[in-house]
Scaffold this motif. Structure first.
Motif, PDB file in Angstrom:
ATOM      1  N   PHE A 156       0.969  -0.909  -0.406  1.00  0.00           N
ATOM      2  CA  PHE A 156       0.109   0.297   0.326  1.00  0.00           C
ATOM      3  C   PHE A 156       0.393   1.288   0.592  1.00  0.00           C
ATOM      4  CE2 PHE A 156      -2.687  -2.905   2.463  1.00  0.00           C
ATOM      5  CZ  PHE A 156      -3.751  -2.738   0.983  1.00  0.00           C
ATOM      6  N   ARG A 157       0.799   1.898  -1.253  1.00  0.00           N
ATOM      7  CA  ARG A 157       1.725   3.472  -1.102  1.00  0.00           C
ATOM      8  C   ARG A 157       1.381   4.675  -0.361  1.00  0.00           C
ATOM      9  NH1 ARG A 157       0.558   4.342  -7.454  1.00  0.00           N
ATOM     10  NH2 ARG A 157      -1.797   3.663  -6.273  1.00  0.00           N
ATOM     11  N   GLU A 158       2.374   4.810   0.680  1.00  0.00           N
ATOM     12  CA  GLU A 158       2.178   6.011   1.423  1.00  0.00           C
ATOM     13  C   GLU A 158       1.347   6.242   1.966  1.00  0.00           C
ATOM     14  OE1 GLU A 158       2.177   9.266  -1.948  1.00  0.00           O
ATOM     15  OE2 GLU A 158       4.176   8.344  -2.750  1.00  0.00           O
ATOM     16  N   MET A 159       1.119   5.042   3.138  1.00  0.00           N
ATOM     17  CA  MET A 159      -0.051   4.810   3.370  1.00  0.00           C
ATOM     18  C   MET A 159       0.318   5.121   5.678  1.00  0.00           C
ATOM     19  SD  MET A 159      -1.983   0.948   4.337  1.00  0.00           S
ATOM     20  CE  MET A 159      -3.137   1.307   5.161  1.00  0.00           C
ATOM     21  N   LEU A 160       1.436   5.489   4.748  1.00  0.00           N
ATOM     22  CA  LEU A 160       1.815   5.430   6.499  1.00  0.00           C
ATOM     23  C   LEU A 160       2.584   7.342   6.326  1.00  0.00           C
ATOM     24  CD1 LEU A 160       3.237   2.409   7.424  1.00  0.00           C
ATOM     25  CD2 LEU A 160       1.279   3.731   8.840  1.00  0.00           C
ATOM     26  N   ARG A 161       2.656   7.822   7.723  1.00  0.00           N
ATOM     27  CA  ARG A 161       3.514   8.872   7.795  1.00  0.00           C
ATOM     28  C   ARG A 161       4.206   8.519   8.647  1.00  0.00           C
ATOM     29  NH1 ARG A 161       3.817  12.813   4.199  1.00  0.00           N
ATOM     30  NH2 ARG A 161       4.282  15.130   5.845  1.00  0.00           N
ATOM     31  N   ALA A 162       5.871   9.370   8.775  1.00  0.00           N
ATOM     32  CA  ALA A 162       7.041   9.146   9.435  1.00  0.00           C
ATOM     33  C   ALA A 162       7.535   9.945   9.305  1.00  0.00           C
ATOM     34  CB  ALA A 162       7.134   7.681   9.377  1.00  0.00           C
ATOM     35  N   ASP A 163       8.019  10.685  10.245  1.00  0.00           N
ATOM     36  CA  ASP A 163       9.212  11.790  10.499  1.00  0.00           C
ATOM     37  C   ASP A 163       9.156  12.718   9.242  1.00  0.00           C
ATOM     38  OD1 ASP A 163      10.370  10.320  12.684  1.00  0.00           O
ATOM     39  OD2 ASP A 163      11.830   8.640  11.395  1.00  0.00           O
ATOM     40  N   GLY A 164       8.018  12.785   8.923  1.00  0.00           N
ATOM     41  CA  GLY A 164       7.757  14.159   8.001  1.00  0.00           C
ATOM     42  C   GLY A 164       7.715  13.461   6.778  1.00  0.00           C
ATOM     43  N   ARG A 165       7.644  11.744   6.509  1.00  0.00           N
ATOM     44  CA  ARG A 165       7.214  11.687   5.195  1.00  0.00           C
ATOM     45  C   ARG A 165       6.617  10.415   4.940  1.00  0.00           C
ATOM     46  NH1 ARG A 165      11.058   7.065   4.938  1.00  0.00           N
ATOM     47  NH2 ARG A 165      11.484   6.727   7.427  1.00  0.00           N
ATOM     48  N   TRP A 166       6.330  10.210   3.753  1.00  0.00           N
ATOM     49  CA  TRP A 166       5.348   9.290   3.712  1.00  0.00           C
ATOM     50  C   TRP A 166       6.230   7.363   3.583  1.00  0.00           C
ATOM     51  CZ3 TRP A 166       0.629   9.925   4.843  1.00  0.00           C
ATOM     52  CH2 TRP A 166       0.388  11.450   4.280  1.00  0.00           C
ATOM     53  N   VAL A 167       5.772   6.788   3.797  1.00  0.00           N
ATOM     54  CA  VAL A 167       5.934   5.335   3.684  1.00  0.00           C
ATOM     55  C   VAL A 167       5.329   4.417   3.429  1.00  0.00           C
ATOM     56  CG1 VAL A 167       7.320   3.595   5.414  1.00  0.00           C
ATOM     57  CG2 VAL A 167       8.066   6.068   5.463  1.00  0.00           C
ATOM     58  N   ASP A 168       5.415   3.221   2.238  1.00  0.00           N
ATOM     59  CA  ASP A 168       4.753   2.703   1.995  1.00  0.00           C
ATOM     60  C   ASP A 168       4.379   1.348   3.352  1.00  0.00           C
ATOM     61  OD1 ASP A 168       4.601   3.408  -0.662  1.00  0.00           O
ATOM     62  OD2 ASP A 168       5.844   1.930  -1.262  1.00  0.00           O
ATOM     63  N   LEU A 169       2.870   0.710   2.919  1.00  0.00           N
ATOM     64  CA  LEU A 169       3.104  -0.324   4.058  1.00  0.00           C
ATOM     65  C   LEU A 169       2.761  -1.636   3.156  1.00  0.00           C
ATOM     66  CD1 LEU A 169       1.517  -1.576   7.261  1.00  0.00           C
ATOM     67  CD2 LEU A 169      -0.776  -1.085   6.241  1.00  0.00           C
ATOM     68  N   LEU A 388      -4.402   7.253  -4.223  1.00  0.00           N
ATOM     69  CA  LEU A 388      -3.848   8.389  -4.132  1.00  0.00           C
ATOM     70  C   LEU A 388      -4.552   9.536  -4.229  1.00  0.00           C
ATOM     71  CD1 LEU A 388      -0.235   7.492  -4.349  1.00  0.00           C
ATOM     72  CD2 LEU A 388      -0.850   7.198  -2.044  1.00  0.00           C
ATOM     73  N   ALA A 389      -4.539  10.480  -3.573  1.00  0.00           N
ATOM     74  CA  ALA A 389      -5.578  11.433  -3.505  1.00  0.00           C
ATOM     75  C   ALA A 389      -4.520  12.868  -4.759  1.00  0.00           C
ATOM     76  CB  ALA A 389      -5.225  12.669  -2.700  1.00  0.00           C
ATOM     77  N   ASP A 390      -3.495  12.284  -5.219  1.00  0.00           N
ATOM     78  CA  ASP A 390      -3.014  13.278  -6.807  1.00  0.00           C
ATOM     79  C   ASP A 390      -3.353  12.851  -7.661  1.00  0.00           C
ATOM     80  OD1 ASP A 390      -1.528  15.524  -4.517  1.00  0.00           O
ATOM     81  OD2 ASP A 390      -0.069  14.142  -5.060  1.00  0.00           O
ATOM     82  N   GLU A 391      -3.393  11.077  -7.457  1.00  0.00           N
ATOM     83  CA  GLU A 391      -3.645  10.546  -8.390  1.00  0.00           C
ATOM     84  C   GLU A 391      -5.065  10.220  -8.747  1.00  0.00           C
ATOM     85  OE1 GLU A 391      -1.175   6.160  -8.253  1.00  0.00           O
ATOM     86  OE2 GLU A 391      -3.460   6.452  -7.086  1.00  0.00           O
ATOM     87  N   TRP A 392      -5.605  10.429  -7.835  1.00  0.00           N
ATOM     88  CA  TRP A 392      -7.196  10.906  -8.111  1.00  0.00           C
ATOM     89  C   TRP A 392      -8.153  11.954  -8.793  1.00  0.00           C
ATOM     90  CZ3 TRP A 392     -11.002  13.828  -5.841  1.00  0.00           C
ATOM     91  CH2 TRP A 392     -12.637  13.896  -5.810  1.00  0.00           C
ATOM     92  N   ARG A 393      -6.953  13.040  -8.033  1.00  0.00           N
ATOM     93  CA  ARG A 393      -7.115  14.514  -8.844  1.00  0.00           C
ATOM     94  C   ARG A 393      -6.728  15.213 -10.155  1.00  0.00           C
ATOM     95  NH1 ARG A 393      -5.852  15.726  -3.124  1.00  0.00           N
ATOM     96  NH2 ARG A 393      -7.230  16.508  -1.870  1.00  0.00           N
ATOM     97  N   ALA A 394      -5.867  13.607 -10.854  1.00  0.00           N
ATOM     98  CA  ALA A 394      -5.028  14.026 -12.061  1.00  0.00           C
ATOM     99  C   ALA A 394      -6.167  14.257 -13.382  1.00  0.00           C
ATOM    100  CB  ALA A 394      -4.189  13.327 -12.314  1.00  0.00           C
ATOM    101  N   PRO A 395      -5.990  14.695 -14.032  1.00  0.00           N
ATOM    102  CA  PRO A 395      -7.241  14.924 -15.340  1.00  0.00           C
ATOM    103  C   PRO A 395      -6.926  13.419 -15.785  1.00  0.00           C
ATOM    104  CG  PRO A 395      -5.247  16.294 -15.762  1.00  0.00           C
ATOM    105  CD  PRO A 395      -5.053  16.027 -14.336  1.00  0.00           C
ATOM    106  N   VAL A 396      -7.913  13.171 -16.896  1.00  0.00           N
ATOM    107  CA  VAL A 396      -8.265  11.717 -17.205  1.00  0.00           C
ATOM    108  C   VAL A 396      -7.970  12.195 -18.819  1.00  0.00           C
ATOM    109  CG1 VAL A 396      -9.560   9.542 -17.930  1.00  0.00           C
ATOM    110  CG2 VAL A 396      -9.639  10.140 -15.506  1.00  0.00           C
ATOM    111  N   LEU A 397      -7.105  12.013 -19.532  1.00  0.00           N
ATOM    112  CA  LEU A 397      -7.284  12.487 -21.336  1.00  0.00           C
ATOM    113  C   LEU A 397      -7.778  11.214 -21.722  1.00  0.00           C
ATOM    114  CD1 LEU A 397      -3.405  13.480 -21.034  1.00  0.00           C
ATOM    115  CD2 LEU A 397      -5.652  15.373 -20.861  1.00  0.00           C
TER     116      LEU A 397
END
Length: 411
Positions: A156-169, A388-397
Motif C-alpha cells: 500500500f503506497r504512502e499509507m504511513l506518515r513517519a518523520d515528515g515523509r510518506w512510507v509504504d505499508l 492516492l489523492a494526487d492520482e484521483w485529482r489527475a485529469p483523465v485524458l
C-alpha cells in the motif's frame, strides 16, 4: 538509553511464570490490568491517555472473548514495551505488532516478536494463512519475516506518515507449509479479469450550496445521486433490498437482515468508532429513493488513510453508472473534505464486477491476499487496491489524445 542484551540461554522470567514465547530480549504474555501504567507503550495510539482510561479499555477487552492483545515485555526488568494484537478474520487472522518507538531497540524487538509469534501461530496453532503488516522502513522486521518464509503479497503506497515523509505499508502472509504442499502455491493461479480496466473521467459534482433546491440532508450531490447520513427510514429500505438480493458472486453469502441490524450497525456505532467510521446513504435524485450505501472505515487521521466500501442494494440500479457516480462523491469527500492522502479497498478475487469497477474508478491493484477465506470447497483469495489523492485529482485524458506516456516529441 543503554539496554542490556540478555543471552538466549538465560532462564525465562519467573514473575509471570512464562515458559513459551520467550526470546532473547523480550517475551509475550496476555495483557493485564497492571499494564495500564504503561499505556503509551502498550497501546498504539497518538493520543495521550491516562492509566484510568487504559484500565477501562483493558477491562472491557478482557470481558470480550475475542479480545486478542498480548503485551511485549522487556526481560531485563519486566517492563512492557509494546503489544501484539491478533485480529480474527476468517481463516486469515492479522497480526499487528507495536513497539514503543521511544526505545532504540524497537526494530530489533519487533523482529523478535515475529520470530516468536509466526512459528507459534502457524506451526502449533495451525493457522492456515497469517497476515503480517510491516512498514517498508522496518528492515529488521522485514528480514525476520522473509527468514520465516513470509511472502510479500501487497504494497500500500504512502499509507504511513513517519518523520515528515510518506512510507509504504507492506503486507506479508505466512502460509501453512502442509497446505502449500497439498494445494500448490496460490500465486501460480492467474487473476481473472473483466472490463477494460481503463479509468473513467470523474462525473461533475458539486456541494449543497451549488444546487438551487438541494435534497434534504445532502452532504454531496452528483448529477443523478447524492449522499447523506443514515436514518431509520434508510435502514428499513436497505433491509428490504437484502431480502431480494439476486447476486451470489460477490464473494460472500447472502444474508437476511432486519432494519434493526442496519440501525445497530449504522446508527448506533460504538463511541470509539465515531472518529474512524463514516457510513453514508446513496439516494437517487430523480425519485429520492434509497438505492445503496457507501462509506469510509478504519479512518486514520494521523496517517490520512481509510478503507472505502460501496454497495447498490437494488439489483435494478446496477450497471447504470450510479454506483460509479456515488463512489466519486465519496472519494471527493474523503480527499477534499477530510483531507485524506490514500484510500484502500478490498474485494474477493471471484467478484469480477467489483474489481473491474475499482479499476475504472482509478484504484491500482496493490496485491493479492492468499487464502483469505473458504468457499466452494477451496481457499479463496482477496484482491487489494489503493488510490492516492494526487492520482484521483489527475485529469483523465480521452483515449484519442496522447498521454504523457506515449506523447511524441515535437521537433
Amino acid at each position: 538509553m543503554t539496554e542490556q542484551v540478555l543471552n538466549a540461554s538465560a532462564p525465562p522470567p519467573e514473575s509471570h511464570g512464562q515458559t513459551f514465547l520467550v526470546g532473547e530480549e523480550i517475551y509475550l504474555r496476555r495483557i493485564e490490568k497492571r499494564d495500564a501504567r504503561f499505556v503509551m507503550s502498550v497501546r498504539n495510539t497518538p493520543y495521550p491517555q491516562s492509566p484510568a482510561v487504559a484500565e477501562e479499555w483493558i477491562a472491557q477487552g478482557l470481558r470480550d472473548k475475542s479480545f486478542g492483545v498480548w503485551t511485549v515485555v522487556r526481560r531485563q526488568d519486566d517492563r512492557p514495551v509494546g503489544s501484539m494484537t491478533l485480529h480474527h478474520r476468517n481463516v486469515a487472522p492479522l497480526v499487528d505488532v507495536h513497539i514503543d518507538p521511544l526505545y532504540p531497540s524497537a526494530g530489533r524487538w519487533m523482529a523478535e516478536v515475529y520470530r516468536l509469534v509466526v512459528p507459534w501461530l502457524r506451526d502449533e496453532i495451525h493457522v492456515i494463512s497469517l497476515q503480517l503488516p510491516v512498514a517498508a522502513d522496518q528492515t529488521e522486521a522485514i528480514a525476520a519475516l522473509e527468514e520465516l518464509g513470509g511472502i510479500r503479497y501487497a504494497c500500500f503506497r504512502e499509507m504511513l506518515r513517519a518523520d515528515g515523509r510518506w512510507v509504504d505499508l507492506l503486507r506479508y502472509v505466512a502460509l501453512h507449509p502442509h497446505w502449500l504442499e497439498r494445494l500448490g502455491h496460490p500465486a501460480d493461479r492467474p487473476i481473472a479479469r473483466s472490463g477494460s480496466g481503463v479509468r473513467r473521467p470523474i462525473p461533475p459534482y458539486g456541494t449543497v450550496g451549488s444546487d438551487p433546491q438541494p435534497p434534504k440532508g445532502a452532504m454531496a450531490i452528483g448529477q443523478r445521486v447524492y449522499l447523506k447520513a443514515f436514518d431509520k427510514e434508510d435502514a428499513e429500505r436497505l433491509s428490504q433490498f437484502n431480502r431480494i438480493e439476486s447476486e451470489t458472486g460477490f464473494g460472500h453469502s447472502r444474508l437476511l437482515t432486519t432494519d434493526g441490524n442496519k440501525v445497530q450497525s449504522r446508527l448506533e456505532a460504538p463511541s470509539f468508532r465515531l472518529r474512524d467510521y463514516v457510513p453514508l446513504v446513496i439516494r437517487r435524485r430523480s425519485d429520492d429513493r434509497t438505492i445503496g450505501d457507501c462509506g469510509l472505515e478504519n479512518i486514520d487521521f494521523v496517517h490520512q488513510s481509510a478503507e472505502s466500501y460501496s454497495w447498490l442494494y437494488d439489483p435494478a440500479t446496477r450497471g447504470e453508472g450510479l454506483g460509479y457516480e456515488a463512489k466519486q462523491l465519496l472519494l471527493g469527500y474523503a480527499f477534499d473534505t477530510l483531507g485524506l492522502h490514500s484510500i484502500q479497498s478490498y474485494v474477493m478475487e471471484q467478484n469480477l464486477r467489483s474489481a473491474a469497477a475499482l479499476r475504472t474508478q482509478g484504484y491500482r491493484e496493490a496485491g493479492r491476499l492468499f487464502w483469505k477465506q473458504t468457499g466452494d470447497g477451496q481457499f479463496l483469495n482477496q484482491l487489494v487496491f489503493d488510490l492516492l489523492a494526487d492520482e484521483w485529482r489527475a485529469p483523465v485524458l480521452p483515449p484519442s489524445l496522447p498521454t504523457p506516456d506515449n506523447r511524441e516529441s515535437v521537433s
